[in-house]
Design an enzyme around this catalytic site. Sequence first.
Site, PDB file in Angstrom:
ATOM      1  N   THR A 196       0.865  -1.203  -0.074  1.00 17.79           N
ATOM      2  CA  THR A 196       0.056  -0.271  -0.419  1.00 17.79           C
ATOM      3  C   THR A 196       0.883   1.404   0.125  1.00 17.79           C
ATOM      4  O   THR A 196       0.490   2.662  -0.196  1.00 17.79           O
ATOM      5  CB  THR A 196      -1.233  -0.098   1.217  1.00 17.79           C
ATOM      6  OG1 THR A 196      -0.181  -0.276   2.452  1.00 17.79           O
ATOM      7  CG2 THR A 196      -1.813  -0.968   1.334  1.00 17.79           C
ATOM      8  N   PHE A 255       0.547   4.563   8.740  1.00 17.23           N
ATOM      9  CA  PHE A 255       0.733   5.368   7.585  1.00 17.23           C
ATOM     10  C   PHE A 255       1.867   4.745   6.146  1.00 17.23           C
ATOM     11  O   PHE A 255       2.044   5.410   5.289  1.00 17.23           O
ATOM     12  CB  PHE A 255       2.048   6.523   8.411  1.00 17.23           C
ATOM     13  CG  PHE A 255       2.520   5.442   9.346  1.00 17.23           C
ATOM     14  CD1 PHE A 255       4.300   5.679   8.165  1.00 17.23           C
ATOM     15  CD2 PHE A 255       2.834   5.758  10.076  1.00 17.23           C
ATOM     16  CE1 PHE A 255       5.000   4.567   8.704  1.00 17.23           C
ATOM     17  CE2 PHE A 255       3.948   4.545  10.274  1.00 17.23           C
ATOM     18  CZ  PHE A 255       5.084   4.253  10.123  1.00 17.23           C
ATOM     19  N   TYR A 256       1.527   3.379   5.618  1.00 21.55           N
ATOM     20  CA  TYR A 256       1.590   2.979   5.099  1.00 21.55           C
ATOM     21  C   TYR A 256       0.867   2.818   3.932  1.00 21.55           C
ATOM     22  O   TYR A 256       0.000   1.734   3.842  1.00 21.55           O
ATOM     23  CB  TYR A 256       1.372   1.009   4.955  1.00 21.55           C
ATOM     24  CG  TYR A 256       3.124   1.108   5.879  1.00 21.55           C
ATOM     25  CD1 TYR A 256       4.291   1.655   6.342  1.00 21.55           C
ATOM     26  CD2 TYR A 256       3.311  -0.206   6.254  1.00 21.55           C
ATOM     27  CE1 TYR A 256       5.406   1.380   7.024  1.00 21.55           C
ATOM     28  CE2 TYR A 256       4.060  -0.901   6.909  1.00 21.55           C
ATOM     29  CZ  TYR A 256       5.793  -0.001   7.252  1.00 21.55           C
ATOM     30  OH  TYR A 256       6.702  -0.123   8.408  1.00 21.55           O
ATOM     31  N   GLY A 257       0.925   3.994   3.623  1.00 18.32           N
ATOM     32  CA  GLY A 257       0.012   4.185   2.117  1.00 18.32           C
ATOM     33  C   GLY A 257      -0.653   5.641   0.894  1.00 18.32           C
ATOM     34  O   GLY A 257       0.651   6.591   2.233  1.00 18.32           O
TER      35      GLY A 257
END
Length: 714
Positions: A398, A430-432
Site C-alpha cells: 500500500t 502510515f503505509y499508504g
Amino acid sequence: MAIIFIHPPTLGARLFNPGLRSTAVGCLILAGNDFPEVILRSLQSWKMRLRVLKVEDKPSTRGLLVYEDTVFGKKSFSYVTPRLQPSLRHLEGSNLLRSKSFHILASPDDLVAQVSALRRLRDRYKIPGRPLIVWEPAPLTCDISTLIAHLEACKHVDVFSPNHLELGYLVEGKERGGSSFSKPAIESQARSFLHYGVGENGQGLVVVRCGEHGSLTLSGSGAEWLPPFYDKPTTRVVDPTGAGNAFLGGFAAAFQETGDAREASICGAVAASYAVEQFGVPKLSRNSYFSEELWNGTSVLARREEFKERLAEAGVLYSHGDEMLQRTSRSAEWADYYEAQRSIYISKKSTSNSTTAFCSVEHPGTFGRQHVLTTHTMGYTILGKEVGPIGYGLMGLTWYPTTESTVEEKIAMMKAALEAGANAWNGGEFYGTSLQDNSLSLLSKYFDKYPEDADRVILNIKGGIRFPMDVDNSPEYTRESVQSCLSLLGDKAKIDMFEMARRVSQAEYLESLRLLDRLVKESKIGGVALSEVNANTIRQAVKITKVAAVEAEISLWVTDALTNGVCEACAEFGIPIFAYSPLSGGILSGKAKCPEDIKNVFAKQRPRNQGENFEANLRLIEKVEEWAAKKNCTPAQFAINWVASLSKRPGMPTIIPIPGGGSLERVRENTKVVELTNEDMDEVDAYLKEFSHTGERVSPELNKWLDTTDTIEI
C-alpha cells in the site's frame, strides 16, 4: 469394550506444534482393509501431514496388551494379526522424507540398516542437513544377549531411549534386570551406553523413561532426573498406556528445536501427562479469544510453565550420584566385558535376522500397534498465538501509489503468505497514500473475504506518525492513532500489537507507553511493541509495560542490532524481534549489481547503497549467491533464513524476519523455510567477522529518527 488408541509419539510431538505449526508433524500409516475410520478422523482433526497407505489385501496390525494387576504394573503384549511393516520405499515421493527428526522403533540390526538407507535416500534427493534420529529399542529384543548389538547401534543415533525395564534387561538380563527400582543402578546402566558412545561423535543422549518414577536424561555434562507431571496419586491418571511413548514424542519435538535436553525432558513429561488422563487420546478444542489450542480443556504451554514452577520450587532438577558424574571412562570390568561380547556379536552378525521393521513406532492398545512415523519441527508463540518462523511485511502493498497490483491480487498475496505459515503480519497506519488508504484498509478488505483467518494472523501495527511523515510521540496523538487503526479495522480482527514507529521525544514517548499499557488493560489492543529503539529504551520500557515484541532492521546487509545491545536486551527479557527489511530493500536478492539496479526508493537513499560504497559492499552479495547455491535455494531465501536461524544461536532472542513480496511468486519465494545448519551459520559468522560494511545504513534526513539516547529517566 474395545478401546482405540492413536500413536502416542505422534500425540507428544503434536502437543508442542500447535495451530499453524501442526503441519510440521508428519505421520505415515500403513492401514489394512479394516482400519477404523474413527482413528483416521481423529488424526485428520489434528491438521498434520498425514500419509495413509492402504493395504487392501491384509488386515490392520492388531495387538493385545494385558495388565496383570489393577495398578498398571506387570503387563504382557502379543500381536493378534500379522504386522504391516513400513519401509523406506513408503517415504519416497513424500515430504516426510525431508523431516528434521525421525522416531524409530527397531531391533539394533534393523536400526543400523534403515538409518544408513535413510541417509542414502536423502542424499539422492539432495535433502540438506542431518536429521535427528531418536531410537526406541524394540522391547522383544532387549536382553543381555543383544547388549553389544545395542551398544554398537547407538553410534548411529542421537537419542537412545529404552524404558528402565528394557535397560535393565539389556545390562543384567531378564531374570535380574528391573527386579527393583534404583536410581543409582539405572544411572550406572545408562552410563555404560554413554561411555561406549551414543551418536557419530559420541555427543548423543541416553533418555530412560521410568513411568511413575519420572525420567533420566544422561549426557556428557551430567545426569538429570525429572519426576512425572503427576507425581502424586490422583484421579486424573486413568490409563498410563502409551505415556512413555508420548514422553518421547514431546521430548524429540522440543530437543530438535532447542537442543536443550532439560527443556525437552520437561516437554516430554507434560506430553505424557496428557496421555494418561483418559482411555485413548485427549480432547482437542480451541479458545475462541486467543485461538489457543486446549487439550482436555487446558493449555499445553501453561501446563509446561506450571511444571517448571513446581520443579523450581521443589528444587528437583538435580544430578544423582555425583561420584558417577566424575567418571570419564568406562571401568576395566566393563571394558573386558565389552570386548569379549563384541567378538561374539561380530561373528554372529552376518547370520542374524532382523525382527522389527523401519519406523515401527508402535503403540500397544486393543487396536494394535499402529505402525507410523512421526516427524516434527517447532514454531514460536507470541501473546498466546502460534507464529511461523517467517512473517510477512505489508508495507509494499500500500505504500507506493503507483503499485500495479489490484486489491484482489494483493489479497491473494496475503493469503499465499498465510498458507505458507507466515502469519505474523506487520503493517502501518502510515503505509499508504493517506490515513484512510493504508495497511488497515487493505486488512479490512482481506478479512471481509476471509473472516475465518482473523484468529490465524497476529497483527503488529505501527502508528504515531502524522501523514505523510511527521513523528508525533504525544499521548494525545498516540491515542488518536490507535483509534484510527481500530476504526479502519472494525470488529473484523484484533490488533495484537501496536507500536510507535519511532522515538523522538523522551518524555512524550514514555507517557505514550503508559497510555498503551492502559489500552492493553482495557482490551483495546492485545499488546505493546517497540520499533527502532536502542537497548536502553528497551530496558526502560519493560519497567512500564510488558513488551510483546521489538521491531528492528536485521539482515546480512545491516547487522547493527546484533552488536549494539538490542538483541542482547531482547534475549534478557524474552522479547521476540520482528526483523524488517531482511533483504535490505531487495538488494540481497542478487538482482542489483549496481546502484542503478536498486528499485526500492528508500534503499536508493542509503549511503551504503550509493557509488563507491555499493561497489565495496557488492562482494557480500556475491558471497550470498555462493552460499545460496550450496543450499540449492535463491539468494533471497538464504538471506531471509539466515535471519530466522539467528534465533537458534547462543544468546539470541527469537528473531522472525518479515520480508515483503509484491507478487505471488515473490511471496512464495520469500516465505519458504530453508534449513541452515550450525556449520552454515558458522561459515557466515566467520565471513562477517572479516567483512566491513561500507557506508551508513540510513540517510542523513532519517538519522534524526534513530534512537541514540544513552539513558532514559523514568
